[in-house]
Design a protein around this motif. Sequence first.
Motif, PDB file in Angstrom:
ATOM      1  N   SER A 114       0.801  -1.264  -0.001  1.00  0.00           N
ATOM      2  CA  SER A 114       0.024   0.183   0.055  1.00  0.00           C
ATOM      3  C   SER A 114       0.737   1.191  -0.107  1.00  0.00           C
ATOM      4  O   SER A 114       0.341   2.301  -0.232  1.00  0.00           O
TER       5      SER A 114
ATOM      6  N   SER B 210       4.736   7.300   1.790  1.00  0.00           N
ATOM      7  CA  SER B 210       3.981   8.419   1.815  1.00  0.00           C
ATOM      8  C   SER B 210       4.492   9.636   2.382  1.00  0.00           C
ATOM      9  O   SER B 210       5.697   9.570   2.884  1.00  0.00           O
TER      10      SER B 210
ATOM     11  N   LEU C 207      -1.237  10.433   1.114  1.00  0.00           N
ATOM     12  CA  LEU C 207      -1.093   8.835   0.673  1.00  0.00           C
ATOM     13  C   LEU C 207      -1.531   8.794  -0.533  1.00  0.00           C
ATOM     14  O   LEU C 207      -2.606   9.574  -1.260  1.00  0.00           O
TER      15      LEU C 207
ATOM     16  N   GLU D 208      -3.859   6.384  -3.400  1.00  0.00           N
ATOM     17  CA  GLU D 208      -5.233   5.649  -3.214  1.00  0.00           C
ATOM     18  C   GLU D 208      -5.032   3.875  -2.927  1.00  0.00           C
ATOM     19  O   GLU D 208      -5.860   3.591  -2.188  1.00  0.00           O
TER      20      GLU D 208
ATOM     21  N   ARG E   6      -5.671   3.705   0.813  1.00  0.00           N
ATOM     22  CA  ARG E   6      -7.076   3.666   1.000  1.00  0.00           C
ATOM     23  C   ARG E   6      -7.733   2.318   0.547  1.00  0.00           C
ATOM     24  O   ARG E   6      -8.549   1.988   1.229  1.00  0.00           O
TER      25      ARG E   6
ATOM     26  N   TYR F 159      -5.937   1.205   5.538  1.00  0.00           N
ATOM     27  CA  TYR F 159      -6.962   1.982   5.838  1.00  0.00           C
ATOM     28  C   TYR F 159      -7.466   2.054   7.488  1.00  0.00           C
ATOM     29  O   TYR F 159      -7.641   3.226   7.866  1.00  0.00           O
TER      30      TYR F 159
ATOM     31  N   THR G  24      -5.127  13.128   6.620  1.00  0.00           N
ATOM     32  CA  THR G  24      -4.907  12.498   5.567  1.00  0.00           C
ATOM     33  C   THR G  24      -5.309  12.873   4.332  1.00  0.00           C
ATOM     34  O   THR G  24      -6.561  13.675   4.317  1.00  0.00           O
TER      35      THR G  24
ATOM     36  N   TYR H 159      -5.423  11.562   0.203  1.00  0.00           N
ATOM     37  CA  TYR H 159      -5.234  10.574  -0.989  1.00  0.00           C
ATOM     38  C   TYR H 159      -5.066  11.080  -2.189  1.00  0.00           C
ATOM     39  O   TYR H 159      -5.810  11.970  -2.596  1.00  0.00           O
TER      40      TYR H 159
ATOM     41  N   ASP I 158      -4.482   9.939  -6.590  1.00  0.00           N
ATOM     42  CA  ASP I 158      -4.116   8.826  -7.422  1.00  0.00           C
ATOM     43  C   ASP I 158      -2.828   9.068  -8.128  1.00  0.00           C
ATOM     44  O   ASP I 158      -2.766  10.181  -9.173  1.00  0.00           O
TER      45      ASP I 158
END
Length: 445
Positions: free
Chosen positions: A305, A310, A324, A326, A329, A335, A351, A353, A355
């Motif tokens: 992940s 991150s 972070l 995706e 998540r 998550y 947080t 997120y 892509d």
Amino acid sequence: MTHAQEVNFDGLVGPTHNYGGLSYGNVASMTNSGRASSPKKAALQGIRKMRALMAMGIPQAVLPPHERPHGPTLRALGFTGTIGQMTEAAAKSSYPLIANMMSASAMWTANAATVSPSADTADGRAHFTPANLGANFHRSIEAEQSERTLRTIFADEHHFMVHDPLPYGGRMGDEGAANHGRLCPRHGDAGVELFVYGASAFDSKAKELKFPARQALEVSEAVARRHGLDAVRTVYARQNPAAIEAGAFHNDVVSVANGPALFFHEQAFAEADRMFDDIRRGADFDPVFVKVPADEVPLEDAIKSYLFNSQLVTLSSGTMALILPEDARENAATYAYVQALINEGGPIRETHYFDLRESMSNGGGPACLRLRVTLTEAERKAVRGRVFLDEALADALESWASDHYRDELYPADLADPLLAEESLTALDRLTTILDLGSIYDFQRA
């Protein structure tokens, strides 16, 4: 205390971004080998992330991609003619060879160099040591360009010192800031610098791992000496071999530091308690250690992940936040842990997120895409080129990538002489946008 800000120098994804599967030990790189990539989407995703962080008040700057295909290496290997002709000939000779020459892995600027801010160094200058990246051929050819780019941007020797890359051979690999962290009360204060290594370069009795340990202790020690760091405020910690075996090819896959906080997986370090004691001994502040238990987030989930790869940042409000992908998540264990972490009221309160799948599929999360550089106001003014992101530059970069990058790139396309020419045309235009002059070999020939 000197007021300073940490600036994220993000690497722009290059026009030859592809999934060559060149990085042994990098699970994502190996898994996605041979898939079609989208250089345009990868570049635009990265720029969107930069724009969003800028809106949060986090200073952003950019580092340009490297020259690909790498003409000087092709010529050194005996190929002649135009860049297109050398590309065709190299591809006919060996597909793996042209895949190495076309690698866009320089986008992982966390590997570009190790940086020590002026608050930590004996001469009061910010120091940079470009990484030699000796563990992989396709990355080892990045060192010279990284050095040249850094010397161009940080040319003012009153404020900056850019060193040569360290010599390498055998196990003397330097993987840059991906194995380096810094804890401090505020970015402008003196901090504790943490160097994480996989093994000694000269330990003939070291157990051979399934995947190689890429950072050597002796390299980390050499960087600290070069940068003039206070020995009491410099900590060396060995990475847990189990983490390397699981695919944590760099330590930033299992830990990340920001301000006074170290956020890490329970299985990240071989001797964590000793490391904590060393950090406390060197700190004139209270360090905060946030350990993620293995029974809540198994090592495999942490790596898959990119939880720790991150960005851990301090927002303009003073709040600490995780930036972070995706993937974090969508991973159930990750998550659930992150949600509990935010709710418990510790140092990490937010947080965000993003892509970034196109670049992440090649083996690195948001943290890999940037080099952290702490700058005082005077140092920021001394930086050369148009590299600090604002809305106008973000617009220009998005237009540039949209104009010059391909929507799809298949492995067979790496042999296309037109791709080679398109790539150099794009980079030539970029140096004008960033006002960096002739930083590439093809421009200086």
